[in-house]
Design a protein around this motif. Structure first.
Motif, mmCIF file in Angstrom:
data_model
loop_
_atom_site.group_PDB
_atom_site.id
_atom_site.type_symbol
_atom_site.label_atom_id
_atom_site.label_comp_id
_atom_site.label_asym_id
_atom_site.label_seq_id
_atom_site.Cartn_x
_atom_site.Cartn_y
_atom_site.Cartn_z
ATOM 1 N N GLY A 107 -2.483 3.216 -28.888
ATOM 2 C CA GLY A 107 -2.749 4.629 -28.627
ATOM 3 C C GLY A 107 -2.025 5.058 -27.385
ATOM 4 O O GLY A 107 -1.791 4.249 -26.478
ATOM 5 N N LEU A 108 -1.618 6.309 -27.359
ATOM 6 C CA LEU A 108 -0.948 6.868 -26.189
ATOM 7 C C LEU A 108 -1.434 8.298 -26.022
ATOM 8 O O LEU A 108 -1.393 9.089 -26.973
ATOM 9 N N LEU A 109 -1.910 8.610 -24.834
ATOM 10 C CA LEU A 109 -2.426 9.947 -24.549
ATOM 11 C C LEU A 109 -1.740 10.446 -23.289
ATOM 12 O O LEU A 109 -1.712 9.743 -22.276
ATOM 13 N N LEU A 110 -1.175 11.637 -23.361
ATOM 14 C CA LEU A 110 -0.482 12.216 -22.205
ATOM 15 C C LEU A 110 -1.250 13.426 -21.709
ATOM 16 O O LEU A 110 -1.536 14.349 -22.481
ATOM 17 N N LEU A 111 -1.559 13.419 -20.431
ATOM 18 C CA LEU A 111 -2.366 14.497 -19.849
ATOM 19 C C LEU A 111 -1.683 15.058 -18.613
ATOM 20 O O LEU A 111 -1.045 14.311 -17.857
ATOM 21 N N ALA A 112 -1.836 16.356 -18.391
ATOM 22 C CA ALA A 112 -1.390 16.954 -17.138
ATOM 23 C C ALA A 112 -2.450 16.664 -16.092
ATOM 24 O O ALA A 112 -3.630 16.957 -16.305
ATOM 25 N N GLY A 113 -2.033 16.068 -14.983
ATOM 26 C CA GLY A 113 -3.004 15.758 -13.944
ATOM 27 C C GLY A 113 -2.296 15.395 -12.660
ATOM 28 O O GLY A 113 -1.177 14.876 -12.684
ATOM 29 N N ASP A 114 -2.960 15.690 -11.548
ATOM 30 C CA ASP A 114 -2.363 15.392 -10.245
ATOM 31 C C ASP A 114 -2.820 14.021 -9.760
ATOM 32 O O ASP A 114 -4.005 13.703 -9.793
ATOM 33 N N ILE A 115 -1.864 13.239 -9.287
ATOM 34 C CA ILE A 115 -2.170 11.911 -8.766
ATOM 35 C C ILE A 115 -2.657 12.092 -7.325
ATOM 36 O O ILE A 115 -2.284 13.050 -6.639
ATOM 37 N N CYS A 116 -3.489 11.157 -6.860
ATOM 38 C CA CYS A 116 -4.174 11.389 -5.586
ATOM 39 C C CYS A 116 -3.273 11.300 -4.359
ATOM 40 O O CYS A 116 -3.698 11.618 -3.263
ATOM 41 N N ARG A 117 -2.034 10.869 -4.529
ATOM 42 C CA ARG A 117 -1.056 10.975 -3.433
ATOM 43 C C ARG A 117 -0.005 11.959 -3.918
ATOM 44 O O ARG A 117 0.574 11.769 -5.001
ATOM 45 N N SER A 118 0.281 12.965 -3.111
ATOM 46 C CA SER A 118 1.087 14.085 -3.607
ATOM 47 C C SER A 118 2.524 13.685 -3.961
ATOM 48 O O SER A 118 3.190 14.374 -4.718
ATOM 49 N N GLU A 119 2.997 12.537 -3.449
ATOM 50 C CA GLU A 119 4.367 12.110 -3.759
ATOM 51 C C GLU A 119 4.460 11.386 -5.106
ATOM 52 O O GLU A 119 5.559 11.122 -5.597
ATOM 53 N N LEU A 120 3.329 11.068 -5.707
ATOM 54 C CA LEU A 120 3.358 10.338 -6.974
ATOM 55 C C LEU A 120 3.384 11.316 -8.151
ATOM 56 O O LEU A 120 2.644 12.294 -8.181
ATOM 57 N N HIS A 159 0.834 -1.217 0.000
ATOM 58 C CA HIS A 159 0.000 0.000 0.000
ATOM 59 C C HIS A 159 0.865 1.262 0.000
ATOM 60 O O HIS A 159 0.360 2.369 0.124
ATOM 61 N N VAL A 160 2.168 1.103 -0.182
ATOM 62 C CA VAL A 160 3.114 2.207 0.014
ATOM 63 C C VAL A 160 3.543 2.825 -1.320
ATOM 64 O O VAL A 160 3.815 2.107 -2.282
ATOM 65 N N SER A 161 3.627 4.134 -1.371
ATOM 66 C CA SER A 161 4.173 4.828 -2.548
ATOM 67 C C SER A 161 5.692 4.733 -2.504
ATOM 68 O O SER A 161 6.305 5.074 -1.495
ATOM 69 N N LEU A 162 6.294 4.321 -3.605
ATOM 70 C CA LEU A 162 7.755 4.196 -3.655
ATOM 71 C C LEU A 162 8.366 5.291 -4.530
ATOM 72 O O LEU A 162 7.685 5.922 -5.330
ATOM 73 N N HIS A 163 9.683 5.476 -4.389
ATOM 74 C CA HIS A 163 10.490 6.335 -5.267
ATOM 75 C C HIS A 163 10.029 7.798 -5.286
ATOM 76 O O HIS A 163 9.844 8.381 -6.350
ATOM 77 N N HIS A 164 9.857 8.356 -4.095
ATOM 78 C CA HIS A 164 9.454 9.771 -4.013
ATOM 79 C C HIS A 164 10.420 10.634 -4.820
ATOM 80 O O HIS A 164 11.634 10.527 -4.661
ATOM 81 N N GLY A 165 9.894 11.462 -5.686
ATOM 82 C CA GLY A 165 10.715 12.416 -6.423
ATOM 83 C C GLY A 165 11.522 11.824 -7.566
ATOM 84 O O GLY A 165 12.255 12.544 -8.235
ATOM 85 N N ASP A 166 11.401 10.531 -7.835
ATOM 86 C CA ASP A 166 12.225 9.894 -8.879
ATOM 87 C C ASP A 166 11.306 9.369 -9.993
ATOM 88 O O ASP A 166 10.768 8.264 -9.918
#
Ligand code: 3EB
Length: 329
Positions: free
Chosen positions: A304-317, A239-246
Motif C-alpha cells: 500500500g502507498l498513501l500520499l498526504l499533504a503535510g508539514d514535517i516538524c522541521r521546516s527544512e524537511l 540529529h541533523v537534517s540533510l539536503h535542505h531544499g533537495d
C-alpha cells in the motif's frame, strides 16, 4: 489428558493494515475491521468509535487506512477518548480543542494523560504506536514553535505512564487551519521491542538546539507478531537534517534510514515491497508524482502507498515516510 508441557502459544496475529478507496461505511460493516482512518475534507466518516477523519489531504487515491484484526470487535467511548478492541489489539483516538485547553502544549498534555491512563488500565497495556496531527506545526520561532510546545505537553502527559519504553510515532502538521490536536494509536496485549536507528541519534537524546523537551518516541516498534511499525522517518542523520531544499536527495537519505531501521529490527529480508505499506507526507503537494515514482521504484508493488499533504516538524524537511513492514513467511 493433560496438554504436553512443550506446547507453545501460537505466534500473535499481525494487524493487517491496508489503504482503500471503499466507502468507510462499507469497510466498517466488515466484522474484523478495528479502525478506519479517512484522510482529507472529502472522506465521509460515519459516527463510530472505530472511525476517525484526519484533516490531511490525500494527494492521490486511496484515502482510507483500514486496520483489520482476527477477532470480534468491541468499541466505545470513555470521556473524549474513542476506542475499539479486538483480540490482541486496541485502537484509540482523541481530538482535543486547543483553545478549550489553553494552547497546544496543554492540549497535548491532556491527550497523553487521557490516553496513557486508558491504555494502562486495560487488557492491552502496551503502547506501540502513535500518530499526532496538529495544524500549523512550524508556526512560532525558536522554543515557541508549535511543534516544540507539542513535544513539551506530550512529554508531561506521558510522565505517569509506567510501562516504558516510548512508542513509535509520527507527528505531522495539518494545513487545515483547525486548531484541534488529533492523536490516534495502537496498543497491544503483548509488549513490543523498540528499535532505534543506527544512523540516527535517538530522538529522546536530541540536543538542546531542537527544543527544551526532546521528542519522546522510538524510531520503530517490532511487535510480538514480528511486524515492524516504522515511525515517521526523514532525512535526519545523527540529529541533523540533510539536503535542505533537495527533494530527491531527501528521499534517498530517508530510504537509507528506512533500510537501516529494518536491518536493525532483524527482519530476515529488509527489502520493502509487497509486505510493506508506506505513507508519505509531503510539504509541497506538487511533489506527489515525483515521490510516488521514487517510492514505487524502490519498493516494487508495495502492499500500500498513501500520499498526504503535510508539514514535517522541521521546516527544512520536505518529505517524511512512515509505515509497517512484515517479515517474510
Ligand atoms: C525526526 O527524525 C523527524 O515528534 O513524534 C519523526 C517521527 C519526527 C516522530 C514525533 C517527529 C516525531 O526527528 C521528526
Amino acid at each position: 489428558m493433560s496438554s504436553p508441557i512443550t506446547e507453545t502459544e501460537p505466534r500473535p496475529f499481525a494487524l493487517r493494515i491496508d489503504y482503500a478507496q471503499t466507502p468507510a461505511q462499507q469497510l466498517l460493516a466488515e466484522p474484523d475491521v478495528l479502525a478506519v482512518i479517512g484522510f482529507g475534507a472529502s472522506a465521509q466518516m460515519p459516527d463510530d468509535p472505530r472511525a476517525l477523519r484526519v484533516g490531511l489531504e490525500p494527494l492521490q487515491a486511496p484515502l482510507f487506512e483500514v486496520w483489520r484484526a482476527n477477532a470480534a470487535v468491541a468499541s466505545g467511548r470513555d470521556g473524549d477518548l474513542r476506542w475499539s478492541r479486538a483480540g490482541d489489539y486496541l485502537f484509540f483516538s482523541i481530538e482535543v480543542d486547543e483553545a478549550a485547553h489553553g494552547g497546544i502544549a496543554a492540549a497535548a498534555e491532556h491527550a497523553y494523560r487521557t490516553l496513557t491512563a486508558f491504555v494502562a488500565a486495560g487488557a492491552t497495556p502496551h503502547l506501540l504506536r502513535l500518530w499526532n496531527y496538529l495544524d500549523a506545526i512550524n508556526l512560532g520561532t525558536g522554543d515557541s514553535e508549535r511543534y516544540r510546545l507539542f513535544c513539551d505537553g506530550r512529554a508531561r502527559g506521558m510522565r505517569g505512564f509506567t510501562s516504558k519504553p516510548y512508542p513509535a510515532a509520527t507527528a505531522i502538521g495539518r494545513q487545515d487551519g483547525v486548531r484541534v490536536l488529533q492523536v490516534y494509536g495502537l496498543a497491544a496485549r503483548h509488549a513490543g521491542h523498540p528499535v532505534e536507528n543506527p544512523r540516527q541519534v535517538s530522538a529522546w537524546r536530541y540536543p538542546r538546539q531542537y527544543g527544551p523537551t526532546a521528542p519522546t518516541f522510538a524510531r520503530g516498534m517490532l511487535t510480538a507478531a514480528a511486524q515492524l511499525l516504522i515511525s515517521g522517518t526523514a532525512a535526519v542523520v545523527g540529529h541533523v537534517s540533510l539536503h535542505h531544499g533537495d527533494l530527491a536527495a531527501q528521499i534517498d537519505e530517508t530510504w537509507a534510514n528506512l533500510g537501516s531501521l529494518a536491518g536493525e529490527a532483524g527482519l530476515g529480508d529488509s527489502r520493502f515491497g509487497e509486505r510493506s505499506v508506506l505513507k508519505a507526507y509531503l510539504r509541497n503537494p506538487a511533489d506527489a508524482d515525483f515521490v510516488a515514482d521514487a517510492l514505487t521504484k524502490r519498493a516494487p508493488s508495495p502492499g500500500g502507498l498513501l500520499l498526504l499533504a503535510g508539514d514535517i516538524c522541521r521546516s527544512e524537511l520536505l518529505v517524511e515516510i512512515d509505515g509497517t513492514h512484515r517479515t517474510a513467511g
